[in-house]
Motif scaffolding. Sequence first.
Motif, PDB file in Angstrom:
ATOM      1  N   SER A 299       5.754   8.071 -15.877  1.00 50.26           N
ATOM      2  CA  SER A 299       5.210   6.758 -16.250  1.00 50.26           C
ATOM      3  C   SER A 299       5.018   5.902 -15.009  1.00 50.26           C
ATOM      4  CB  SER A 299       6.148   6.033 -17.207  1.00 50.26           C
ATOM      5  OG  SER A 299       6.458   6.838 -18.301  1.00 50.26           O
ATOM      6  N   VAL A 300       6.025   5.896 -14.134  1.00 43.06           N
ATOM      7  CA  VAL A 300       5.928   5.106 -12.904  1.00 43.06           C
ATOM      8  C   VAL A 300       4.753   5.594 -12.066  1.00 43.06           C
ATOM      9  CG1 VAL A 300       7.076   4.505 -10.741  1.00 43.06           C
ATOM     10  CG2 VAL A 300       8.380   4.532 -12.852  1.00 43.06           C
ATOM     11  N   LEU A 301       4.641   6.914 -11.918  1.00 43.99           N
ATOM     12  CA  LEU A 301       3.575   7.469 -11.071  1.00 43.99           C
ATOM     13  C   LEU A 301       2.197   7.182 -11.654  1.00 43.99           C
ATOM     14  CD1 LEU A 301       5.200  10.880 -10.073  1.00 43.99           C
ATOM     15  CD2 LEU A 301       4.874   8.877  -8.637  1.00 43.99           C
ATOM     16  N   ILE A 302       2.087   7.239 -12.960  1.00 47.93           N
ATOM     17  CA  ILE A 302       0.790   6.953 -13.589  1.00 47.93           C
ATOM     18  C   ILE A 302       0.410   5.495 -13.360  1.00 47.93           C
ATOM     19  CG2 ILE A 302      -0.340   6.677 -15.848  1.00 47.93           C
ATOM     20  CD1 ILE A 302       1.167   9.264 -16.680  1.00 47.93           C
ATOM     21  N   VAL A 303       1.368   4.607 -13.540  1.00 49.06           N
ATOM     22  CA  VAL A 303       1.092   3.180 -13.325  1.00 49.06           C
ATOM     23  C   VAL A 303       0.703   2.942 -11.866  1.00 49.06           C
ATOM     24  CG1 VAL A 303       2.160   0.894 -13.237  1.00 49.06           C
ATOM     25  CG2 VAL A 303       2.543   2.345 -15.207  1.00 49.06           C
ATOM     26  N   VAL A 304       1.408   3.572 -10.946  1.00 46.13           N
ATOM     27  CA  VAL A 304       1.097   3.409  -9.517  1.00 46.13           C
ATOM     28  C   VAL A 304      -0.314   3.913  -9.238  1.00 46.13           C
ATOM     29  CG1 VAL A 304       1.668   4.276  -7.220  1.00 46.13           C
ATOM     30  CG2 VAL A 304       3.482   3.433  -8.694  1.00 46.13           C
ATOM     31  N   ALA A 305      -0.629   5.091  -9.763  1.00 45.70           N
ATOM     32  CA  ALA A 305      -1.950   5.687  -9.503  1.00 45.70           C
ATOM     33  C   ALA A 305      -3.065   4.825 -10.080  1.00 45.70           C
ATOM     34  CB  ALA A 305      -2.001   7.096 -10.088  1.00 45.70           C
ATOM     35  N   VAL A 306      -2.900   4.405 -11.319  1.00 46.26           N
ATOM     36  CA  VAL A 306      -3.937   3.595 -11.970  1.00 46.26           C
ATOM     37  C   VAL A 306      -4.106   2.265 -11.234  1.00 46.26           C
ATOM     38  CG1 VAL A 306      -4.470   2.322 -14.085  1.00 46.26           C
ATOM     39  CG2 VAL A 306      -3.695   4.677 -14.241  1.00 46.26           C
ATOM     40  N   SER A 307      -2.979   1.661 -10.856  1.00 46.56           N
ATOM     41  CA  SER A 307      -3.048   0.372 -10.142  1.00 46.56           C
ATOM     42  C   SER A 307      -3.764   0.530  -8.818  1.00 46.56           C
ATOM     43  CB  SER A 307      -1.651  -0.187  -9.886  1.00 46.56           C
ATOM     44  OG  SER A 307      -0.904  -0.220 -11.054  1.00 46.56           O
ATOM     45  N   LEU A 308      -3.461   1.603  -8.095  1.00 48.31           N
ATOM     46  CA  LEU A 308      -4.103   1.825  -6.791  1.00 48.31           C
ATOM     47  C   LEU A 308      -5.609   1.994  -6.965  1.00 48.31           C
ATOM     48  CD1 LEU A 308      -1.552   4.229  -5.052  1.00 48.31           C
ATOM     49  CD2 LEU A 308      -2.089   1.892  -4.387  1.00 48.31           C
ATOM     50  N   VAL A 309      -5.993   2.725  -7.985  1.00 46.76           N
ATOM     51  CA  VAL A 309      -7.428   2.948  -8.228  1.00 46.76           C
ATOM     52  C   VAL A 309      -8.115   1.625  -8.559  1.00 46.76           C
ATOM     53  CG1 VAL A 309      -9.042   3.985  -9.868  1.00 46.76           C
ATOM     54  CG2 VAL A 309      -7.211   5.368  -8.907  1.00 46.76           C
ATOM     55  N   ILE A 310      -7.480   0.834  -9.419  1.00 44.36           N
ATOM     56  CA  ILE A 310      -8.081  -0.452  -9.817  1.00 44.36           C
ATOM     57  C   ILE A 310      -8.223  -1.369  -8.613  1.00 44.36           C
ATOM     58  CG2 ILE A 310      -7.653  -2.577 -11.145  1.00 44.36           C
ATOM     59  CD1 ILE A 310      -6.406  -0.792 -13.318  1.00 44.36           C
ATOM     60  N   ILE A 311      -7.191  -1.411  -7.786  1.00 41.06           N
ATOM     61  CA  ILE A 311      -7.240  -2.280  -6.604  1.00 41.06           C
ATOM     62  C   ILE A 311      -8.305  -1.795  -5.636  1.00 41.06           C
ATOM     63  CG2 ILE A 311      -5.942  -3.023  -4.553  1.00 41.06           C
ATOM     64  CD1 ILE A 311      -3.451  -3.095  -6.376  1.00 41.06           C
ATOM     65  N   ARG A 315     -11.465  -4.026  -4.533  1.00 41.62           N
ATOM     66  CA  ARG A 315     -11.714  -4.368  -3.127  1.00 41.62           C
ATOM     67  C   ARG A 315     -13.086  -3.893  -2.678  1.00 41.62           C
ATOM     68  NH1 ARG A 315      -6.436  -4.148   0.803  1.00 41.62           N
ATOM     69  NH2 ARG A 315      -5.506  -6.019  -0.048  1.00 41.62           N
ATOM     70  N   ASN A 316     -13.466  -2.692  -3.111  1.00 40.69           N
ATOM     71  CA  ASN A 316     -14.799  -2.197  -2.740  1.00 40.69           C
ATOM     72  C   ASN A 316     -15.881  -3.093  -3.316  1.00 40.69           C
ATOM     73  OD1 ASN A 316     -13.773  -0.127  -1.277  1.00 40.69           O
ATOM     74  ND2 ASN A 316     -14.138   1.462  -2.799  1.00 40.69           N
ATOM     75  N   ARG A 317     -15.704  -3.547  -4.522  1.00 40.03           N
ATOM     76  CA  ARG A 317     -16.685  -4.443  -5.145  1.00 40.03           C
ATOM     77  C   ARG A 317     -16.809  -5.741  -4.369  1.00 40.03           C
ATOM     78  NH1 ARG A 317     -16.765  -5.234 -11.562  1.00 40.03           N
ATOM     79  NH2 ARG A 317     -18.590  -6.412 -11.000  1.00 40.03           N
ATOM     80  N   LYS A 318     -15.668  -6.243  -3.949  1.00 42.26           N
ATOM     81  CA  LYS A 318     -15.690  -7.508  -3.209  1.00 42.26           C
ATOM     82  C   LYS A 318     -16.367  -7.333  -1.856  1.00 42.26           C
ATOM     83  CE  LYS A 318     -13.298 -11.066  -4.293  1.00 42.26           C
ATOM     84  NZ  LYS A 318     -12.450 -12.194  -4.101  1.00 42.26           N
ATOM     85  N   GLU A 319     -16.148  -6.172  -1.245  1.00 47.62           N
ATOM     86  CA  GLU A 319     -16.706  -5.964   0.101  1.00 47.62           C
ATOM     87  C   GLU A 319     -18.188  -5.715   0.053  1.00 47.62           C
ATOM     88  OE1 GLU A 319     -14.381  -2.793   1.735  1.00 47.62           O
ATOM     89  OE2 GLU A 319     -12.661  -4.095   2.043  1.00 47.62           O
ATOM     90  N   ASP A 320     -18.622  -4.955  -0.956  1.00 47.43           N
ATOM     91  CA  ASP A 320     -20.032  -4.592  -1.016  1.00 47.43           C
ATOM     92  C   ASP A 320     -20.557  -4.761  -2.436  1.00 47.43           C
ATOM     93  OD1 ASP A 320     -21.934  -1.666   0.107  1.00 47.43           O
ATOM     94  OD2 ASP A 320     -22.514  -3.702  -0.480  1.00 47.43           O
ATOM     95  N   PRO A 321     -20.722  -6.033  -2.891  1.00 48.49           N
ATOM     96  CA  PRO A 321     -21.174  -6.227  -4.273  1.00 48.49           C
ATOM     97  C   PRO A 321     -22.568  -5.676  -4.507  1.00 48.49           C
ATOM     98  CG  PRO A 321     -21.059  -8.318  -3.115  1.00 48.49           C
ATOM     99  CD  PRO A 321     -20.495  -7.288  -2.198  1.00 48.49           C
TER     100      PRO A 321
END
Lengths: 329, 347
Positions: A299-311, A315-321
Amino acid sequence: MKVLFCRITLIVFIIIISPVYIFGQNVLWWSNIPPQSKKNKVITYGMHKLSSMRGEKGKSQIIQWLRNGNNINHSIFLSQQPENSEIILFDPDGKETEISLNTRDKDLSILYTGEMEGFYNLYLLNQSVRNDTLFVLAAKAERLCHSCRNGHKEVHIKIPYETYPERIPFEILRERFFQEDFHFFISSGDEVTFQVLLNGQPVDHAEVRMITEKDWSVKKYTDKNGQISQEMIGDFFSRIKEFHKDELHNFLIIASCNITSAGVFQGKPYEYIHYTATYTDSYKPAVYQYSSFVYGIFSVLIVVAVSLVIIKIYRNRKEDPKFWRGAHE
Amino acid sequence: MNKLSRMVNNSNVSRFRSIVQILFFILIMYGGYLAIEIDKVVPVFSCPYNKATVGTCYLISMQHQLHTTFLGLFSWMGLTFLTGLFTFILFFVVINKSWCGYICPLGTIQDWITKIRSAFGIRYSRYDKKSFKSLKWIKYLFLVLLIFIPLGMSNSLFGLPKFSHDIGAPFCQVCPGRTVLPLFNGDTSQIFISFSSITSIIMSSLGMILTGLFLVGSFYKKRFFCFLCPMSGLQYLFSRLGLLRLNKAGTLCTKCENCSRVCDIGIEAIAADLDHKFIVKDDCMMCFKCVEVCPEDECLKVRFIGLTIFKSTNEGFFKRYLGRRNLKITKEDGKTVLLNEKQSESE
């Protein structure tokens, strides 16, 4: 004539020997379980669910009942203190402390105020001479009084067991587990070690019986260190709906040994001493039966992975909309 | 005295803070092995799930003390609660919210995670104004829940049925301190999902989710969890009583905003507020980074029982600024010039 003689002998045998037999087989022990009639009135105190009731000034008073029998569920509750018996309570500091007999109810119970954190050792000491044997019974209840609202001070000082050989000639001790603290519970599958002491010294080849709530029992003999070890069984067969991780299951330990020692007790001579000690405690279902480390870490690893992907996407969207806008178009 | 004061004002408080954090981390996490015990009202996450801890976080004591009937709460049990709260306040007021900035082990772990991120060269995130304003209320929501849920387990609140006892100490079930701190003692027993009841499944799952969010959040956002911490909210209620104070002279502020830029939490009010003398906000952890980077003499002051122990100075600012960038200040033709190491060596 012969038949009559045999019958009379049998009757005499039953009358004389049976009290010895009954006393020797059925023993007195302290119970944390209230009688059926009190179950709705008694509340529990602390983490170890000691039976209690509100006392003076709102302080909780711990109650223990005295029972006679080998069966945890069907032993009778005594209504009065046995003759030639003494009830002694030691507080967590090892000092003898006050108790009061609850004489209002038909079932005999002992009340004491659990003000201190730590183990309270309650004993019933009973001695009597029958035939040429002195019967000594020490019923023991080692109750851990702890509530997290009182903090966790001096745990390492209060966890080790205390012995009182000058007052209690024969008793059973439970060896502490490594890093045991106030939150410790014996669980199914744990190997628990008990030691039998006579006048403070380990007893070799003393008979020890363990009896659980479901009437499972095992008999062992102590080694030269006076110890026996027993793996706690999973003594419940409840359906998953009835399963509860905090449910305590009780067990009874009875230890006995005989020694040859002559003396006089209350004007009655004896040549042998039969010691019996009882000890009651409880255990819980093993943690692995209801909780999973693997599910937790995944559960911890899934939350970490999903959070990293979302972030990362954010960030990519903000850098290159424009890129993202183009991708949509 | 002036020499000492000047030395302190020019010192590198951040380095001092790192050392203090390490020492207290070792004390709190491992002091139990030396039988050191503080109390059950420690104002930081000294988690009792860590077997070698020296004290118990006040939040767990509070939740257990509130796990009682209203009748009990308004009788002798209430005295126990008040005594605990009073002792907590006594502990807290000594160094005010510096408990968070210098002593809290969970805060220290977050700072270490931040250093790991910096080492990888990954930039950190900050909340914008709107998110900052809306998210800061989460800590108070946690605080209210951890007060009312234990009460709700022993009493019927607003006609609702009593809450399940499987909730236990509700905040502790979801606190990342419970799962992360014991890891430093090699104890992984708090990482689990309990299937013993529906309530246990929910609470333990929430705990694992918050642990994951804590790890990722701390990586990208400095002191991520401190923003949501109910202990911070509880401390703020009594921060005005603190003996250690952070004061600002609004008239001396030039609104350079160095202070809000360097703040790990991202508190803009340090720069924006020119009216109030006591500048500590509910999210502040009194790390005094703001004082370090303030270039104006005596604009920000750290005072303890009325004595100024550390203050912002122009000299201190430049010394720290130059020291960190290996720069040297010199005068050329009457002008102050900054030289780097190579330029100063060639001269």
